[in-house]
Design an enzyme around this catalytic site. Structure first.
Site, short mmCIF file in Angstrom:
data_model
loop_
_atom_site.label_atom_id
_atom_site.label_comp_id
_atom_site.label_asym_id
_atom_site.label_seq_id
_atom_site.Cartn_x
_atom_site.Cartn_y
_atom_site.Cartn_z
N ASP A 195 0.67 -1.09 0.12
CA ASP A 195 -0.05 0.01 0.04
C ASP A 195 0.75 1.17 -0.09
O ASP A 195 1.89 1.21 0.71
CB ASP A 195 -0.76 -0.01 1.24
CG ASP A 195 -2.21 0.86 0.96
OD1 ASP A 195 -3.38 0.50 1.09
OD2 ASP A 195 -1.78 2.21 0.67
N LEU A 272 -2.79 5.86 -7.17
CA LEU A 272 -1.53 6.66 -7.30
C LEU A 272 -0.80 6.22 -8.48
O LEU A 272 -0.39 5.19 -8.49
CB LEU A 272 -0.78 6.42 -5.91
CG LEU A 272 0.71 7.17 -5.71
CD1 LEU A 272 0.40 8.77 -5.71
CD2 LEU A 272 1.44 6.68 -4.77
N CYS A 408 -21.86 -13.70 7.89
CA CYS A 408 -21.80 -14.98 7.15
C CYS A 408 -22.34 -15.07 5.94
O CYS A 408 -23.27 -14.41 5.78
CB CYS A 408 -21.93 -15.99 8.27
SG CYS A 408 -23.72 -16.18 8.61
N1 LIG Z 1 -13.71 -7.83 -4.26
C1 LIG Z 1 -15.01 -7.09 -3.64
O1 LIG Z 1 -15.93 -7.76 -3.26
C2 LIG Z 1 -14.97 -5.58 -3.52
C3 LIG Z 1 -15.89 -4.87 -2.68
C4 LIG Z 1 -16.03 -3.67 -2.65
C5 LIG Z 1 -15.18 -3.04 -3.12
N2 LIG Z 1 -14.19 -3.54 -4.08
C6 LIG Z 1 -13.00 -2.81 -4.60
O2 LIG Z 1 -11.88 -2.86 -4.00
C7 LIG Z 1 -11.09 -1.53 -4.41
C8 LIG Z 1 -10.62 -1.26 -2.94
O3 LIG Z 1 -11.79 -0.87 -1.94
P1 LIG Z 1 -11.45 -0.04 -0.65
O4 LIG Z 1 -12.46 0.21 0.12
O5 LIG Z 1 -10.23 -0.71 0.26
O6 LIG Z 1 -10.75 1.35 -1.22
P2 LIG Z 1 -9.92 2.22 -0.35
O7 LIG Z 1 -9.86 3.72 -1.20
O8 LIG Z 1 -10.47 2.32 1.15
O9 LIG Z 1 -8.43 1.89 -0.33
C9 LIG Z 1 -7.65 1.86 -1.33
C10 LIG Z 1 -6.35 1.63 -0.88
O10 LIG Z 1 -5.56 1.41 -2.09
C11 LIG Z 1 -4.16 2.26 -1.80
N3 LIG Z 1 -3.73 2.70 -3.08
C12 LIG Z 1 -4.03 3.28 -4.16
N4 LIG Z 1 -3.27 3.32 -5.25
C13 LIG Z 1 -2.28 2.61 -4.78
C14 LIG Z 1 -1.15 2.14 -5.67
N5 LIG Z 1 -0.77 3.01 -6.76
N6 LIG Z 1 -0.22 1.46 -4.89
C15 LIG Z 1 -0.72 1.01 -3.45
N7 LIG Z 1 -1.59 1.13 -3.05
C16 LIG Z 1 -2.36 2.22 -3.75
C17 LIG Z 1 -4.58 3.44 -0.95
O11 LIG Z 1 -3.49 3.98 -0.39
C18 LIG Z 1 -5.71 2.83 -0.15
O12 LIG Z 1 -5.02 2.28 0.96
C19 LIG Z 1 -12.17 -0.64 -4.60
O13 LIG Z 1 -12.00 -0.54 -6.18
C20 LIG Z 1 -13.57 -1.19 -4.49
O14 LIG Z 1 -14.17 -0.69 -5.33
C21 LIG Z 1 -14.10 -4.69 -4.35
#
Ligand SMILES: NC(=O)c1ccc[n+]([C@@H]2O[C@H](COP(=O)([O-])OP(=O)(O)OC[C@H]3O[C@@H](n4cnc5c(N)ncnc54)[C@H](O)[C@@H]3O)[C@@H](O)[C@H]2O)c1
Ligand SMILES: NC(=O)c1ccc[n+]([C@@H]2O[C@H](COP(=O)([O-])OP(=O)(O)OC[C@H]3O[C@@H](n4cnc5c(N)ncnc54)[C@H](O)[C@@H]3O)[C@@H](O)[C@H]2O)c1
Lengths: 556, 556
Positions: A195, A272, A408
């Site tokens: 991260d 980023l 769950c």
């Molecule tokens: N799989 C699923 O079921 C599911 C469910 C909901 C959301 N999502 C998706 O997962 C993603 C993450 O959601 P979140 O709530 O954790 O978002 P968030 O914004 O809370 O966290 C994203 C993280 O990514 C980091 N980040 C950004 N660019 C980066 C880079 N280039 N390198 C390293 N780290 C980087 C940020 O610092 C942050 O900590 C979103 O796109 C969301 O839509 C997936």
């Protein structure tokens, strides 16, 4: 009520003394506030709950108006919320929801980030994500169960039912992604989690979702291989840009077995870009959104190219629902869709049974209420071993954020049983106060999302959005306490339509009937959606559990 | 029920003997069938009701399954319909709708004709238009009232409240467009109406919507100027391609005062391109859809260019909701949006009052039931002169198609009164059978459509689609008998989201309560949508008639 209209710390009331006209309204009030609790929300001052920009209210005056309205709302009235702003109160009836919400929805040709941002800047909309704008986010635990299930499915598919002896590489330790390290270690494996925000890493360590923070990439890899060799579970955070570190690990020929990603790639202004300092990111995104977007997409292309590289070397690689493949493709990388999304790869068989992220929260605020519901779940479904393993581990490892809550995955014929039991436990005083029962919008029959939940449907119906709309309407028609229809969610503008419901088990007979109907019909949508798409497992479930499908009923 | 699965003539039952389990279900059954009555539907064998391809059922097996299901559906069950196909039956409750429908909805990035047609060809969706897939089309009368209101507004704006002494030029005499000649003559004017399908012209003559058919363009113009000079009302049909004849009239310097168009331009496969014979059109569209689309768009550009030419010469020109400007723009014509849509030009002030196309049908099948409701309307709103004029003229001139029906535009605080009165008249035996009350999806608060109903909103919120979704949900929550959410409607894929409701006044006390709530809340959406967008007239209506808007309620 004072007409404060700016940021302030918000925390839901606990206990049995209520300020609304009934528990259904009180529940909405508490869950709205709980979403903004500093323990729960990522950026509470900006009303941002999770997922980059997912909000619970459009602005503070809207928050105040919703609180005021919920406190006076009668048992036959319904408040209408348009993208986080209350726009109406209408007389309905006691079986009707107390709140109806529609967030971030745009007409198709305008369903893009540019138009959304224009409207957002005008104060006319907000991004609702899935459970932010629908007031049923329960912190990182919410995604932990799903992530746990996914990694368990990966283990089942390729690694003899355990991740012991494997290394998983991922990025993103935000609101959702922060669940990954614990989900991997709960499955016995080692995880390296990148991260670019040190606070995200520290926060996961503090909540015991992440075991250690490495000093460098080399250090991380060393810790990982040592643990893997001893078949020990370990999760390691490492600071850096995934678009740089993932290709670096590939170049180093690092022994990675599984690769995924949960950076907030769905919103190109929240990823980023390479060569940008993390601390300049926010300002840059604000000042030059077009340039930022372009650079972020190009960086994602590098990131995804490295993921494909790992797959070429035999690793198990999947998209974890953040649209990173789509963004990489927009940047011109042609092999972006070489690896699958997690849903067709692991989750769809569960959806055929109406299985999905069933969750509940204790309005009493007492952890003991959740412990009692955990026990009830174990009693109700004694034959389900993986459920039992999860409930036990969750009880030990999950740190509550805000109101105590549990999640769950339960399917058709199970959720209604659990809900009815909870309502009985409220009625007979076993629980200190009512229970709020909801789910993620990511569920079996509640979402159309061709890059995630409905990717590669058997009949090609990925983009058909009738299903989430029917889901919302049937939940309104079944007695849910609040119902929401959102656009965008985890995959971004133009890419999904999804619906949610929350139903309050307040111990009354009426609530019991509502709970039974909603928790039958809501997962029932998952079964019929997959019957319609031609999945045999869904046919079996419909037959075995009595789900009615008119086209399968004949005269013969 | 026999399992016939092909085309056959369909006609709704009349009278008080019912085959369903209650009047709510019987009403859905009759209205589905009524939409397919050969007197009502444009192409009943293909299940096409109106608007080019707007269908009432996906295919004949789906039709059969819906009939079968409606006949056995209980008073606490709900049938779910996904784009014309019944996909589920669920237990709800007696306040819930008996049918929920979602038609033609696609996720934003896929919301285009190409993907729709791909899915349609796979049998996975259908085009629902507005009232085709929601079972409340009542034939050409449906649009007649709206068209009458529009031309009355044109007259009020520019021609001293009458069209006497003016010539209107338009094209398209199909299901909707066929109302234009009668609407113009009801306002005292002369209309020249071009259509490339001789049957469309003959049908309107037969139904007395069109007065005469000209032999040629010159003949049409001669008849028109003669009538205009005598200030007589006259409507003239002329066979030909509008893309050829409209530019020709411009070149001839024809004395046209008003220009509009209702060819089926929203679907470029339904607009006859220049140089193509009408009889080759269908086959060509099927064989070479891309080439056809290109040629149709280029022809529309010529057509629209001529409309702009008339405007440059001082004529009153408007788009009548068929997206012809958008299609012309796609063909590269840059001045396409020089003339306005009819909604911002004439209709929005009515929407601010929650006014829109209120309609009802007599399930008895008896014209006398409609005559009695006409009388009730005149008694209820004695001060409304234009309403009285319409009701009188409609009673004399409107030829019923299928079940007898009536439409008039009523606003917030009026519709509920009319609905309650009708329910009383069913209860006390004044009417022979229940009345079905619905409306077009084109209504004050039920549609997001930036090229039509929400074009040029005061706050720029044209594309926000939360409103129709809230509208659908609040109608489900208020006791409507069936509720629908559609995509595309009259303006085509990617360009609109809209919702409809139908509520059955069956004379019971419960129906009376449902009717009162639905017919208050449904137009209430129109008021709050326009309050939110900043229209003063909507603020006034909310204040005067007591519509609750939380953001306007404070502590002070
Ligand atoms: N799989 C699923 O079921 C599911 C469910 C909901 C959301 N999502 C998706 O997962 C993603 C993450 O959601 P979140 O709530 O954790 O978002 P968030 O914004 O809370 O966290 C994203 C993280 O990514 C980091 N980040 C950004 N660019 C980066 C880079 N280039 N390198 C390293 N780290 C980087 C940020 O610092 C942050 O900590 C979103 O796109 C969301 O839509 C997936
Ligand atoms: N203004 C409104 O409120 C409103 C409401 C509903 C629909 N519409 C739109 O109005 C249009 C007409 O609807 P409809 O139901 O009458 O459609 P329709 O398909 O029943 O009729 C269209 C008519 O246009 C004719 N036509 C096609 N190409 C032509 C050409 N080049 N020259 C001359 N005639 C041509 C056809 O022969 C046909 O008679 C549609 O685009 C519809 O979406 C508007």
């Amino acid at each position: 009520m004072t007409a404060t209209s700016g940021p302030r710390p918000v925390r839901a009331a606990r206990g049995t003394s209520i300020t609304a006209q009934g528990w259904q309204q009180e529940a909405a009030l508490r869950m709205l506030m709980n979403n903004l609790d500093p323990e729960v929300a990522e950026h509470p001052d900006e009303l941002v709950v999770y997922g980059g920009t997912g909000k619970a209210a459009r602005n503070w005056p809207s928050f105040d108006a919703m609180v005021r309205t919920l406190q006076t709302l009668k048992n036959d009235e319904t408040m209408l919320v348009q993208s986080g702003k209350p726009v109406g109160v209408m007389q309905t009836h006691e079986w009707a929801p107390r709140v109806l919400l529609a967030n971030s929805n745009l007409v198709g040709d305008w369903a893009n980030w540019e138009e959304f941002r224009r409207l957002d800047a005008l104060g006319l909309t907000m991004y609702g994500q899935m459970t932010a704008g629908s007031w049923i986010y329960i912190g990182t635990q919410g995604i932990l169960q799903g992530t746990y299930e996914t990694f368990a499915a990966v283990a089942a598919k390729k690694f003899n039912d355990t991740l012991a002896g494997t290394i998983t590489l991922t990025a993103g330790l935000g609101g959702m992604g922060g669940a990954q390290p614990l989900a991997v270690t709960m499955n016995g494996g080692v995880a390296i989690c990148v991260d670019c925000d040190e606070r995200s890493i520290d926060r996961r360590v503090e909540h015991r979702y992440l075991d250690v923070k490495a000093n460098s990439l080399d250090h991380a890899l060393q810790l990982a291989t040592e643990a893997r060799d001893k078949r020990e579970a370990l999760s390691i955070g490492v600071l850096g840009n995934a678009a740089e570190l993932v290709p670096r690990l590939l170049a180093m020929d690092a022994p990675i077995d599984i690769v995924t990603d949960q950076t907030s790639a769905h919103d190109p202004l929240a990823y980023l870009p390479l060569g940008m300092d993390f601390h300049d990111m926010k300002q840059f995104a604000k000042d030059k959104p077009a340039e930022f977007t372009q650079r972020a997409r190009e960086s994602m292309a590098k990131h995804v190219e490295a993921m494909v590289g790992f797959q070429d070397k035999g690793a198990e690689v999947f998209d974890y629902g953040n649209s990173i493949r789509g963004e990489a493709q927009l940047a011109g990388y042609t092999r972006a869709f070489d690896f699958p999304g997690f849903v067709p790869a692991y989750i769809r068989p569960l959806f055929c049974e109406g299985k999905g992220p069933f969750r509940w929260a204790a309005l009493s605020g007492e952890a003991s209420d959740i412990a009692k519901t955990d026990k009830a779940i174990l009693e109700l479904f004694p034959e389900n071993e993986s459920l039992a393993r999860w409930i036990k581990m969750a009880g030990e490892r999950v740190h509550f954020q805000g109101l105590p809550a549990r999640i769950c995955w339960l399917g058709y014929g199970e959720r209604d049983k659990a809900g009815a039991r909870f309502n009985d436990m409220v009625a007979d005083g076993t629980l200190a106060a009512p229970i709020v029962i909801g789910r993620d919008h990511l569920d079996a029959g509640s979402v159309a999302s061709p890059y995630r939940e409905t990717e590669a449907m058997a009949d090609g119906s990925d983009a058909i959005a009738d299903w989430p709309l029917l889901n919302a309407m049937v939940n309104v028609a079944s007695g849910a306490s609040w119902v929401s229809i959102h656009h965008g969610g985890g995959v971004g503008m133009g890419r999904s339509i999804h619906a949610g419901q929350v139903t309050v088990a307040d111990g009354t007979k009426l609530a019991g009937e509502k709970v039974r109907r909603v928790l039958t019909n809501d997962p029932g949508m998952g079964v019929i959606r997959h019957v319609d798409a031609g999945y045999d497992r869904a046919d079996e479930v419909a037959d075995e559990r009595g789900v009615r499908v008119p086209m399968r009923e004949g005269d013969a």
